[in-house]
Design a protein around this motif. Structure first.
Motif, PDB file in Angstrom:
ATOM      1  N   THR A 120       0.816  -1.215   0.000  1.00  0.00           N
ATOM      2  CA  THR A 120       0.000   0.000   0.000  1.00  0.00           C
ATOM      3  C   THR A 120       0.850   1.264   0.000  1.00  0.00           C
ATOM      4  O   THR A 120       0.357   2.325  -0.359  1.00  0.00           O
ATOM      5  N   ALA A 121       2.114   1.156   0.405  1.00  0.00           N
ATOM      6  CA  ALA A 121       2.973   2.331   0.481  1.00  0.00           C
ATOM      7  C   ALA A 121       3.877   2.392  -0.749  1.00  0.00           C
ATOM      8  O   ALA A 121       4.673   1.490  -0.978  1.00  0.00           O
ATOM      9  N   PHE A 122       3.749   3.482  -1.523  1.00  0.00           N
ATOM     10  CA  PHE A 122       4.554   3.625  -2.733  1.00  0.00           C
ATOM     11  C   PHE A 122       6.029   3.707  -2.368  1.00  0.00           C
ATOM     12  O   PHE A 122       6.431   4.413  -1.442  1.00  0.00           O
ATOM     13  N   GLU A 123       6.859   2.966  -3.139  1.00  0.00           N
ATOM     14  CA  GLU A 123       8.298   2.971  -2.861  1.00  0.00           C
ATOM     15  C   GLU A 123       9.078   3.671  -3.967  1.00  0.00           C
ATOM     16  O   GLU A 123       9.823   4.614  -3.713  1.00  0.00           O
ATOM     17  N   SER A 124       8.916   3.246  -5.241  1.00  0.00           N
ATOM     18  CA  SER A 124       9.742   3.817  -6.299  1.00  0.00           C
ATOM     19  C   SER A 124       9.152   3.481  -7.660  1.00  0.00           C
ATOM     20  O   SER A 124       8.264   2.635  -7.793  1.00  0.00           O
ATOM     21  N   LEU A 125       9.670   4.207  -8.686  1.00  0.00           N
ATOM     22  CA  LEU A 125       9.353   3.913 -10.085  1.00  0.00           C
ATOM     23  C   LEU A 125      10.538   3.200 -10.713  1.00  0.00           C
ATOM     24  O   LEU A 125      11.685   3.426 -10.329  1.00  0.00           O
ATOM     25  N   ARG A 126      10.267   2.352 -11.677  1.00  0.00           N
ATOM     26  CA  ARG A 126      11.330   1.658 -12.400  1.00  0.00           C
ATOM     27  C   ARG A 126      10.833   1.337 -13.795  1.00  0.00           C
ATOM     28  O   ARG A 126       9.633   1.439 -14.093  1.00  0.00           O
ATOM     29  N   ASP A 127      11.756   0.947 -14.672  1.00  0.00           N
ATOM     30  CA  ASP A 127      11.376   0.567 -16.029  1.00  0.00           C
ATOM     31  C   ASP A 127      10.522  -0.695 -16.022  1.00  0.00           C
ATOM     32  O   ASP A 127      10.751  -1.631 -15.240  1.00  0.00           O
ATOM     33  N   TYR A 128       9.549  -0.724 -16.897  1.00  0.00           N
ATOM     34  CA  TYR A 128       8.656  -1.882 -17.039  1.00  0.00           C
ATOM     35  C   TYR A 128       9.417  -3.085 -17.591  1.00  0.00           C
ATOM     36  O   TYR A 128      10.320  -2.950 -18.421  1.00  0.00           O
TER      37      TYR A 128
END
Length: 445
Positions: free
Chosen positions: A192-200
């Motif tokens: 539920t807690a957003f951590e990070s973005l990364r490439d798909y």
């Protein structure tokens, strides 16, 4: 080195000379035949070429994995104008199971790269070294075999089973962890807690794609989430005398091999700590025998997991009895916050059983203790056999007594609030991870 074909053809020369004693006109034919055979031998050796026509390199993981098959790849390029049959022998460490399979044969195609593969199974962690490569190849007439040794010695390290971590990551992305034997596992990215973005990546489910970031960056972007609740996990590993004893494993493919109990435990601890790290938990490690050997305080994060990995790589068992009281008292002093305390050991006699029964319940109620023990397959085999002699009857009676004492200890610990897990070595890793996930899901730790 001459071939069997050349020797067979050479035998015709004395036969012709012998025949020439009755038929003199055959003698010059025999001489011409012998000279021609020598000329062909020289040409065959010459056109076999030198070792410079081969380019060979050995490829494998930077860190080999303990107790599993590791692929060793030999890549060979040929710069000759004709196909060349070869035999190549590698020199893996002799202590690796499968080292005898490192003799490979192939027919190389000009200006192409051929990959030859064999597998080895290291049974002990540590530093090892591959030796040189020896190659044999045949001339175009198959009269002469040339041989050369190519310097290729290189060090290699054997770590706890990193293959399981790669397998876990792959199956987690595909949401197929049940195929690994894991149950009730929440896929990373579903917290539920957003951590990070990364490439798909192609294995990501569509629901974790961040469409706004995808439009902004002009390429697919996925989201990672942190697990909902961080806990503390303290792992204590017994490296005393009884953990040095080997366990025989019979693979479904027919291979049999022996590995020390402590190495089965180290492999299990590796994946267990990795899964706990991905779940956001703080993981610590205590190594003990008669003294506390090493201690690493619980922390979270991948950098800390690398510290755990290096610590487990260097673990060595000791020829002494384990002192549970000293280890658990030390753990209680160092770890004041509530933790899931997982103790890996072997039930090695009445004195050790009494010590465990005395000290494990003292971790309660501050901590939640879990005792993990490896079942002895020899005892299980003895109790499953139908005895036909007095000696077998005696052995079965002793095995049943030991198993009963073991069961009684585990029942007494359970009645006092200590969780237990008694499992065969080949099922240890998945059983430990599953129990951890169950406890985390129920929020008992």
């Amino acid at each position: 080195m001459f071939t069997a074909r050349f020797f067979a053809l050479t035998l015709l020369f004395p036969a012709l000379l012998l025949l020439g004693t009755w038929l003199p006109f055959i003698v010059p034919i025999a001489v011409i035949y012998g000279l021609g055979l020598l000329a062909l031998l020289w040409l065959d050796r010459h056109y076999a070429g030198s070792v410079e026509q081969f380019r060979i390199e050995r490829k494998h993981d930077n860190k080999l994995s303990l107790g599993v098959q590791n692929r060793i790849i030999l890549r060979i390029s040929l710069r000759a104008p004709r196909p060349v049959p070869i035999t190549i022998r590698d020199e893996p460490p002799l202590l690796f199971v499968g080292a005898e399979s490192a003799i490979l044969r192939s027919i190389l195609v000009p200006h192409e790269t051929t990959e030859l593969v064999y597998q080895v199974r290291p049974l002990k962690r540590g530093n090892y070294s591959f030796g040189d490569l020896t190659i044999r190849w045949w001339g175009p007439l198959n009269f002469f075999i040339r041989q050369a040794t190519i310097p290729a010695s290189a060090p290699v390290k054997v770590y706890p089973n990193l293959h399981e971590i790669r397998k876990y990551d792959l199956l987690a992305r595909r949401d197929q962890l049940s195929g690994m034997g894991l149950h009730n596992v929440r896929l990373r990215g579903e917290g539920t807690a957003f951590e990070s973005l990364r490439d798909y990546t192609p294995d990501d489910p569509y629901k974790i794609i961040n469409w706004k970031a995808t439009a902004r960056r002009a390429r697919p972007i996925s989201m990672d989430y942190e697990p909902e609740r961080s806990q503390r996990v303290m792992i204590a590993v017994d490296v005393g005398r009884m953990m040095r004893s080997p366990i025989r494993v019979d693979d479904p493919d027919g291979d049999s091999w022996n590995m020390a109990k402590v190495d089965f435990v180290i492999n299990s601890v590796l994946l267990f700590s990795y899964v706990a790290t991905l779940k956001g938990d703080q993981v610590g490690l205590l190594i003990f025998a008669d003294q506390v050997q090493q201690y690493l305080a619980p922390r979270a994060g991948r950098a800390h997991f690398q510290q755990l990995l290096e610590m487990m790589y260097a673990v060595e068992s000791q020829p002494v009895e384990a002192d549970y009281g000293r280890a658990l008292n030390y753990l209680g002093i160092q770890s004041k916050k509530r933790s899931l305390v997982v103790v890996f050991t072997d039930l090695s006699g009445s004195r050790a059983s009494e010590s465990l029964l005395m000290h494990m319940p003292r971790l309660l109620p501050r901590h939640l203790p879990l005792l993990v023990t490896i079942r002895d397959p020899v005892l299980d085999q003895e109790t499953s056999h139908h005895p036909t002699t007095s000696d077998l009857v005696y052995r079965r009676a002793i095995a049943e007594q030991l198993n009963n004492e073991r069961s009684l200890l585990l029942e007494n610990l359970l009645r006092r609030g200590v969780l237990t897990l008694d499992i065969a070595a080949e099922h240890l890793t998945m059983a430990v991870v599953n129990r951890y996930l169950q406890l985390k899901a129920r929020r008992l730790a």
